[in-house]
Design a protein around this motif. Structure first.
Motif, PDB file in Angstrom:
ATOM      1  N   ARG A   1       2.417   1.088   4.378  1.00  0.00           N
ATOM      2  CA  ARG A   1       3.410   0.954   3.305  1.00  0.00           C
ATOM      3  C   ARG A   1       4.830   1.030   3.858  1.00  0.00           C
ATOM      4  O   ARG A   1       5.712   0.271   3.438  1.00  0.00           O
ATOM      5  N   THR A   2       5.041   1.915   4.825  1.00  0.00           N
ATOM      6  CA  THR A   2       6.360   2.057   5.435  1.00  0.00           C
ATOM      7  C   THR A   2       6.774   0.776   6.154  1.00  0.00           C
ATOM      8  O   THR A   2       7.922   0.329   6.036  1.00  0.00           O
ATOM      9  N   LYS A   3       5.850   0.179   6.894  1.00  0.00           N
ATOM     10  CA  LYS A   3       6.163  -1.056   7.605  1.00  0.00           C
ATOM     11  C   LYS A   3       6.569  -2.162   6.629  1.00  0.00           C
ATOM     12  O   LYS A   3       7.514  -2.917   6.886  1.00  0.00           O
ATOM     13  N   ALA A   4       5.861  -2.237   5.499  1.00  0.00           N
ATOM     14  CA  ALA A   4       6.187  -3.256   4.502  1.00  0.00           C
ATOM     15  C   ALA A   4       7.572  -3.028   3.911  1.00  0.00           C
ATOM     16  O   ALA A   4       8.351  -3.976   3.723  1.00  0.00           O
ATOM     17  N   GLU A   5       7.901  -1.791   3.627  1.00  0.00           N
ATOM     18  CA  GLU A   5       9.209  -1.481   3.045  1.00  0.00           C
ATOM     19  C   GLU A   5      10.328  -1.729   4.050  1.00  0.00           C
ATOM     20  O   GLU A   5      11.425  -2.174   3.682  1.00  0.00           O
TER      21      GLU A   5
ATOM     22  N   VAL B   1       0.828  -5.392  12.200  1.00  0.00           N
ATOM     23  CA  VAL B   1      -0.072  -6.268  11.467  1.00  0.00           C
ATOM     24  C   VAL B   1      -0.440  -5.639  10.117  1.00  0.00           C
ATOM     25  O   VAL B   1      -0.607  -4.434   9.992  1.00  0.00           O
ATOM     26  N   GLY B   2      -0.507  -6.484   9.094  1.00  0.00           N
ATOM     27  CA  GLY B   2      -0.992  -6.048   7.795  1.00  0.00           C
ATOM     28  C   GLY B   2      -0.119  -5.170   6.947  1.00  0.00           C
ATOM     29  O   GLY B   2      -0.632  -4.311   6.219  1.00  0.00           O
ATOM     30  N   PRO B   3       1.209  -5.337   6.940  1.00  0.00           N
ATOM     31  CA  PRO B   3       2.047  -4.488   6.093  1.00  0.00           C
ATOM     32  C   PRO B   3       1.745  -4.745   4.615  1.00  0.00           C
ATOM     33  O   PRO B   3       1.516  -5.891   4.216  1.00  0.00           O
ATOM     34  N   ASN B   4       1.759  -3.683   3.809  1.00  0.00           N
ATOM     35  CA  ASN B   4       1.432  -3.823   2.390  1.00  0.00           C
ATOM     36  C   ASN B   4       2.189  -2.766   1.596  1.00  0.00           C
ATOM     37  O   ASN B   4       1.925  -1.567   1.743  1.00  0.00           O
ATOM     38  N   PRO B   5       3.123  -3.169   0.741  1.00  0.00           N
ATOM     39  CA  PRO B   5       3.925  -2.203  -0.015  1.00  0.00           C
ATOM     40  C   PRO B   5       3.110  -1.400  -1.021  1.00  0.00           C
ATOM     41  O   PRO B   5       3.560  -0.350  -1.497  1.00  0.00           O
ATOM     42  N   ASP B   6       1.907  -1.877  -1.361  1.00  0.00           N
ATOM     43  CA  ASP B   6       1.059  -1.183  -2.336  1.00  0.00           C
ATOM     44  C   ASP B   6      -0.051  -0.354  -1.683  1.00  0.00           C
ATOM     45  O   ASP B   6      -0.878   0.224  -2.380  1.00  0.00           O
ATOM     46  N   SER B   7      -0.049  -0.316  -0.366  1.00  0.00           N
ATOM     47  CA  SER B   7      -1.102   0.414   0.342  1.00  0.00           C
ATOM     48  C   SER B   7      -0.994   1.920   0.124  1.00  0.00           C
ATOM     49  O   SER B   7       0.095   2.469  -0.023  1.00  0.00           O
ATOM     50  N   LYS B   8      -2.144   2.581   0.105  1.00  0.00           N
ATOM     51  CA  LYS B   8      -2.163   4.035   0.010  1.00  0.00           C
ATOM     52  C   LYS B   8      -1.944   4.671   1.383  1.00  0.00           C
ATOM     53  O   LYS B   8      -1.767   5.882   1.495  1.00  0.00           O
ATOM     54  N   ILE B   9      -1.970   3.833   2.423  1.00  0.00           N
ATOM     55  CA  ILE B   9      -1.750   4.319   3.794  1.00  0.00           C
ATOM     56  C   ILE B   9      -0.254   4.331   4.081  1.00  0.00           C
ATOM     57  O   ILE B   9       0.407   3.287   4.031  1.00  0.00           O
ATOM     58  N   PHE B  10       0.267   5.494   4.355  1.00  0.00           N
ATOM     59  CA  PHE B  10       1.701   5.678   4.529  1.00  0.00           C
ATOM     60  C   PHE B  10       2.274   4.751   5.587  1.00  0.00           C
ATOM     61  O   PHE B  10       3.327   4.131   5.382  1.00  0.00           O
TER      62      PHE B  10
END
Length: 221
Positions: A125-129, A113-122
């Motif tokens: 961000r990894t899930k989004a990528e 839940v909540g993937p975000n390519p701009d997140s500061k949380i590794f």
């Protein structure tokens, strides 16, 4: 009759998904790729021993119709971010690429839940990528699952997770409306929904959060 290919069969969702696939008459064979033998025997089951680095050598055997990826690790098991990224991103992308080249047309991926390519949380961000790069492989049908807390009995001991699962069972009803995506979900329900999704050939790209996952299960009933 179709063939299924499963990556990540030793984890909670992967093991439950394996049982669903073996029991589904739509699949004549289930191919799994694991680092060590599962100790499971079934006439439909074919076990391949491999990992990220040896996967290209298994390419000729990775021929199927529906591909399921439930790969993932934890910060505790893989504290090094480079290795973590290899498991959570590089392996799913390579598995997708190889199976697509071999003719598979459907991909089902477990994300979060909540993937975000701009997140500061590794992790986020990894899930989004991973979602982005797996989707770009270009399967005819791609299904992305974004569960929140996964509830079920894992083989490994995770005291904190066990506590959180108990909390989620109590507070799940609080998550309503747009917050419903944060509801915890039983691993068995997620596994069943993934198999249902693989059979849906209407749309090219699909994302399932809690509400959509429950919808799939309702369709089956």
């Amino acid at each position: 009759m179709k063939k299924a290919i499963l990556f990540g069969a030793s984890g909670l969702i992967g093991s439950l998904l394996l049982q669903e696939l073996l029991g589904d008459e739509s699949y004549a064979q289930v191919i799994v790729v694991v680092r060590k033998d599962l100790g499971i025997h079934h006439p439909k089951l074919k076990i391949l021993i491999g990992d990220l680095r040896s996967l290209p050598s298994l390419k000729d055997q990775l021929v199927g119709d529906d591909v399921f990826i439930t790969l993932g690790t934890t910060k505790k098991n893989t504290p090094d971010e480079k290795k973590y990224y290899e498991v959570d991103h590089d392996y799913p992308v390579l598995a997708s690429t190889i199976t697509k080249e071999n003719g598979a047309d459907t991909l089902v991926l477990v994300s979060a839940v909540g993937p975000n390519p701009d997140s500061k949380i590794f992790y986020i961000r990894t899930k989004a990528e991973t979602e982005r790069d797996v989707a770009s492989v270009g399967f005819a049908h791609t299904h992305i699952f974004r569960p929140s807390m996964l509830m079920g009995n894992r083989k490994e001991k995770r005291p904190l997770e066990k506590f959180l699962i108990g909390v989620f069972r109590l507070i799940n009803p609080v998550f309503v409306g747009s917050l419903s995506r944060f509801r915890g979900i039983e691993g068995t329900d997620l596994a069943k929904a993934m198999v249902i999704a693989a059979k849906k050939k209407e749309a090219a790209f699909n994302v399932y959060e809690w509400k959509e996952i429950m919808g799939l299960l309702q369709e089956q009933r």
